[in-house]
Design a protein around this motif. Sequence first.
Motif, short mmCIF file in Angstrom:
data_model
loop_
_atom_site.label_atom_id
_atom_site.label_comp_id
_atom_site.label_asym_id
_atom_site.label_seq_id
_atom_site.Cartn_x
_atom_site.Cartn_y
_atom_site.Cartn_z
N VAL A 1 0.87 -1.18 0.00
CA VAL A 1 0.00 0.00 0.00
C VAL A 1 0.90 1.23 0.00
O VAL A 1 1.77 1.36 0.87
N ARG A 2 0.70 2.11 -0.98
CA ARG A 2 1.55 3.31 -1.10
C ARG A 2 0.64 4.54 -1.25
O ARG A 2 -0.33 4.52 -2.02
N ARG A 3 0.99 5.59 -0.50
CA ARG A 3 0.22 6.83 -0.58
C ARG A 3 0.82 7.72 -1.66
O ARG A 3 1.97 8.17 -1.55
N ILE A 4 0.02 7.96 -2.71
CA ILE A 4 0.45 8.79 -3.84
C ILE A 4 -0.56 9.91 -3.99
O ILE A 4 -1.75 9.66 -4.21
N ASP A 5 -0.09 11.16 -3.86
CA ASP A 5 -0.96 12.33 -3.96
C ASP A 5 -2.14 12.21 -3.00
O ASP A 5 -3.31 12.41 -3.37
N GLU A 6 -1.82 11.87 -1.75
CA GLU A 6 -2.80 11.76 -0.67
C GLU A 6 -3.85 10.67 -0.91
O GLU A 6 -4.90 10.66 -0.27
N VAL A 7 -3.56 9.76 -1.80
CA VAL A 7 -4.48 8.65 -2.08
C VAL A 7 -3.73 7.34 -1.86
O VAL A 7 -2.63 7.14 -2.42
N ASP A 8 -4.33 6.46 -1.04
CA ASP A 8 -3.70 5.16 -0.77
C ASP A 8 -4.01 4.20 -1.92
O ASP A 8 -5.18 4.00 -2.29
N THR A 9 -2.96 3.62 -2.47
CA THR A 9 -3.09 2.71 -3.61
C THR A 9 -2.63 1.32 -3.20
O THR A 9 -1.50 1.16 -2.71
N LEU A 10 -3.50 0.35 -3.40
CA LEU A 10 -3.19 -1.05 -3.08
C LEU A 10 -2.71 -1.74 -4.34
O LEU A 10 -3.34 -1.62 -5.40
N MET A 11 -1.62 -2.47 -4.23
CA MET A 11 -1.07 -3.18 -5.39
C MET A 11 -0.47 -4.51 -4.94
O MET A 11 -0.01 -4.65 -3.81
N VAL A 12 -0.52 -5.48 -5.86
CA VAL A 12 0.10 -6.79 -5.64
C VAL A 12 1.40 -6.82 -6.41
O VAL A 12 1.40 -6.78 -7.65
N ASN A 13 2.51 -6.85 -5.71
CA ASN A 13 3.82 -6.85 -6.36
C ASN A 13 4.24 -8.23 -6.85
O ASN A 13 4.76 -8.38 -7.95
N VAL A 14 4.03 -9.24 -6.01
CA VAL A 14 4.47 -10.60 -6.34
C VAL A 14 3.36 -11.58 -5.98
O VAL A 14 2.77 -11.49 -4.90
N HIS A 15 3.08 -12.48 -6.89
CA HIS A 15 2.17 -13.60 -6.62
C HIS A 15 2.60 -14.76 -7.51
O HIS A 15 2.33 -14.78 -8.71
N SER A 16 3.34 -15.69 -6.92
CA SER A 16 3.92 -16.78 -7.71
C SER A 16 3.90 -18.07 -6.91
O SER A 16 3.76 -18.07 -5.68
N ILE A 17 4.04 -19.17 -7.63
CA ILE A 17 4.10 -20.49 -7.02
C ILE A 17 5.23 -21.26 -7.67
O ILE A 17 5.45 -21.16 -8.88
N GLN A 18 5.97 -22.01 -6.87
CA GLN A 18 7.13 -22.76 -7.35
C GLN A 18 7.01 -24.22 -6.92
O GLN A 18 6.53 -24.51 -5.83
N LEU A 19 7.49 -25.08 -7.79
CA LEU A 19 7.50 -26.52 -7.53
C LEU A 19 8.90 -27.04 -7.80
O LEU A 19 9.47 -26.80 -8.86
N ARG A 20 9.44 -27.76 -6.84
CA ARG A 20 10.77 -28.36 -7.01
C ARG A 20 10.86 -29.63 -6.18
O ARG A 20 10.12 -29.80 -5.21
N GLY A 21 11.77 -30.53 -6.58
CA GLY A 21 11.92 -31.78 -5.83
C GLY A 21 12.61 -32.86 -6.64
O GLY A 21 13.25 -32.59 -7.66
N ARG A 22 12.48 -34.09 -6.17
CA ARG A 22 13.15 -35.24 -6.79
C ARG A 22 12.16 -36.40 -6.91
O ARG A 22 11.30 -36.60 -6.04
N VAL A 23 12.31 -37.16 -7.98
CA VAL A 23 11.49 -38.35 -8.22
C VAL A 23 12.40 -39.56 -8.23
O VAL A 23 13.37 -39.61 -9.00
N GLN A 24 12.13 -40.53 -7.35
CA GLN A 24 12.93 -41.75 -7.28
C GLN A 24 12.40 -42.73 -8.31
O GLN A 24 11.41 -43.42 -8.09
N LEU A 25 13.06 -42.78 -9.50
CA LEU A 25 12.59 -43.65 -10.57
C LEU A 25 12.88 -45.11 -10.26
O LEU A 25 12.08 -45.98 -10.59
#
Length: 846
Positions: A801-825
């Motif tokens: 949330v950032r106040r710009i010109d006396e107005v509070d602005t809500l923004m989403v900077n990061v929204h991500s999902i990660q998958l990592r690991g190992r598979v025992q073949l």
Amino acid sequence: FNQLLVGQNPNKVISKDTDSLDVLKDTIPVLIDTLEMVTDTSGVLDSNTIFKPTIDANITISSDSVVDQVVYGSRDSNYMDVVNNQIHLYGNAFVEFQDMKIQGAYLIFDFNTNIAHAFKEVDSLGLYMDRPTFTNPDQEFNYQELKFNFKTQKGIVYDAISKEGEFFLHGNKTKFLSKANDTLNLDDQIFNENAIITTCNHEHPHFGIRCSKLKLVPDKLAVLGPSNLEIAGIPTPLFLPFGFFPLLQGRSSGLIFPSEFTYDKDLGLTFRNIGYYFPISQYMDVRVLGDIYTNGSFATRVQSSYKKRYAYTGRVELGYSRIKRESSIDGSDELSTSFSIQLSHRQDAKAHPYRSIDGSINLQSNQYNSRTFNDFDNVFENKLRSNFGFRHSMPGTPFSFSMTLNHSQDNRTRKVTVTLPNINLNMNTIFPFKRKNVGSNDEKWFEKVNLKYSGAFKNFVQTTDTTLFTQAVFDEMQYGFSHKASTGASFRVAKYFNVTPSASYEELWYFRTLENQYNSELLFDTISIDTIPLTGQEVVNQDTTFGTFSENIVGGFETFRKFNSSINVSTQIFGTKTFQKGWLRGIRHVIKPTIGLSYAPDTRAKYIREVSTDPNEKFVDPLEYNPYQGGIFSAPLSEKAMSFTYGFTNQIEAKYFSKKDSTEKKFKIFNNINVNGNYNFVRDSLKWSDVRLSGNTTLIKDITNLNFAATYTPYLKSDNRSIDETVWSRRGRLLAFDNFSATFNTRMTFKKLKAIFQSDNKSDDKKDIKKGNKTKKKIEAGSIYDLLEKFSINHTYQVAVRRIDEVDTLMVNVHSIQLRGRVQLSKNWELTVGNIAYDIKNKSFI
């Protein structure tokens, strides 16, 4: 068969010439004493009387007998087959003849044919257990079944496994010929049918070269017939008409055959890594390798490895290449030469208690790797680094000494940075006024004063890989000294307050500094030349430049000095509220306030330099610059500062009543909440800094981490810039909101996710949880849960949330999902998934 066989009973003697029926009638033969007593002429027998054996000269040795005695035995049992003239041995059975030995679970020895027949043990389920062995001084076989003739010293081995040097040989059917009874060969020979040669040590190798026929001379050579590469039991199209594998033990000089044969349209046919090997000593060897190109180019390398136990180990490689290519412009020859220096040295920790030399050097010129080699790693290796040094702890003193070489190189930009030498002398913290043999209770205030020092000398240069080790390097070299000293103490005042004064001083010596110069001459720069169509007259278009700047490195001794001091006071305040009933039983709040005063003199006004930007005095607008910018040591310039600092660290904990075990347990509401800021007395405006707030905590059973930060300003803003008017003067408040951010990081493994879904509300499971046991619901082997058990999911969500010109602005900077690991073949194969990331905000894979 008249050769004596010695078994478990040394008194039992069997002769081939003896009738088997006579043996059955009288199994206890009368032993005739062959020792005659020597008569003493004196008539008196002494304890040292010698008895001389009498040998029957009428006994004859059959020409079909073996030349030495055969020793046999077993752990379990054995029995004699008199009819077939065989002995059967059970349980760790063995037969020994001269320097050869056969061991197996079940063994039959035939006295008529001199053949030993050994088998592998089978358990109650029909599975083979430990493999039997056949050993002689040259090799050892593991096998399923074996037949060996002790007279001819020839044998047949089924499913044999033997090791020769670094190779393992697996043969479906193996024939062994001993050199003892072969007048034409001076070495033992081994012939294999349907064999595989490999470096894998498994009973069923994962890879190898499968051949229909193989001849082996132990410790010398293996010769293969038609063969092909086999991976995981599957034949590949890679075919060899024949092959030679040297099996020499130890080290010896010899020719190194080329490892690669390649073709390049510019370089021609290439013979790579041809050379010679020299074993200098038991601690060191040398390889001289070369690459030969049919167009006249060449490359050579000298490699040396050395090692001494409990002392050091290392490797040195010097390389030089001369590559000739045809110019694409005029067809002339273009020559490019480059070299490489690679060194790695590691000193054993036991070699010396306080002195060490170790590190690595990887230095190249003119893109040596990419010009000499054509593999992916060398062609696309863009970053090279070196770090090699000598270190001495200087025992008995508070000092330590180090001298290092540091190097970094970027093959894309061709920039090279070298620091040689980088000398450091560090002194550990000492207490110069501390008295000896005095307890801590009698310690005076001045004894708590400490002192610390560090000094450094650096010789630094930044150049390109084409000018390395040329005169230009020495012309651009920079060097200097650094001295840093600090002192401080810690006192307790009025029982509850900690007072910590400190001061530090830094002095830098430069021998080369930056100097900006202004050139007021009028310069003409030709942009283009045009031709008038009708007259053919040329028109020259020029751009004029009046006044230019140039940056020069000039010699001379220059110093930079910096001093700062501070004093801080801190304490702790505890607040506790308890409850006798209910789930919540208490809250504890710990506040750690800190206030301080710091001072630093003005270095900007003292060291800043100016250069004119216009020769006309009416338009004087000088350009300021830092003469130490880009120098051997960093020397940022700052204005005078005398600040009052404050900070508060908060920790909030709670206690709750657990009905599961009727005890009170603690948990943290906030790990910490920090508030800090400062007031600068010497600034002409905006003396109060912004108030910064930050903290973190954990949510959902420590699965999610929450980090948050906020900024509040004491001044009003105009066009998003602070002005020298306080919020209190306009709005009657101390602070105004400026910005806020919160980051949620959630990490969940599939193993933990599976445990959550498997948990239920049964009383048995609850009892197990009380006992601290992890109850798991059984899942069939091979399910999707088992396959993904080693995977993890990371979810990141950041909102601001950032106040710009006396107005509070809500923004989403990061929204991500990660998958990592190992598979025992399989048991021996594993697939690693490094990172699969998806940006939910931008709807794209990262």
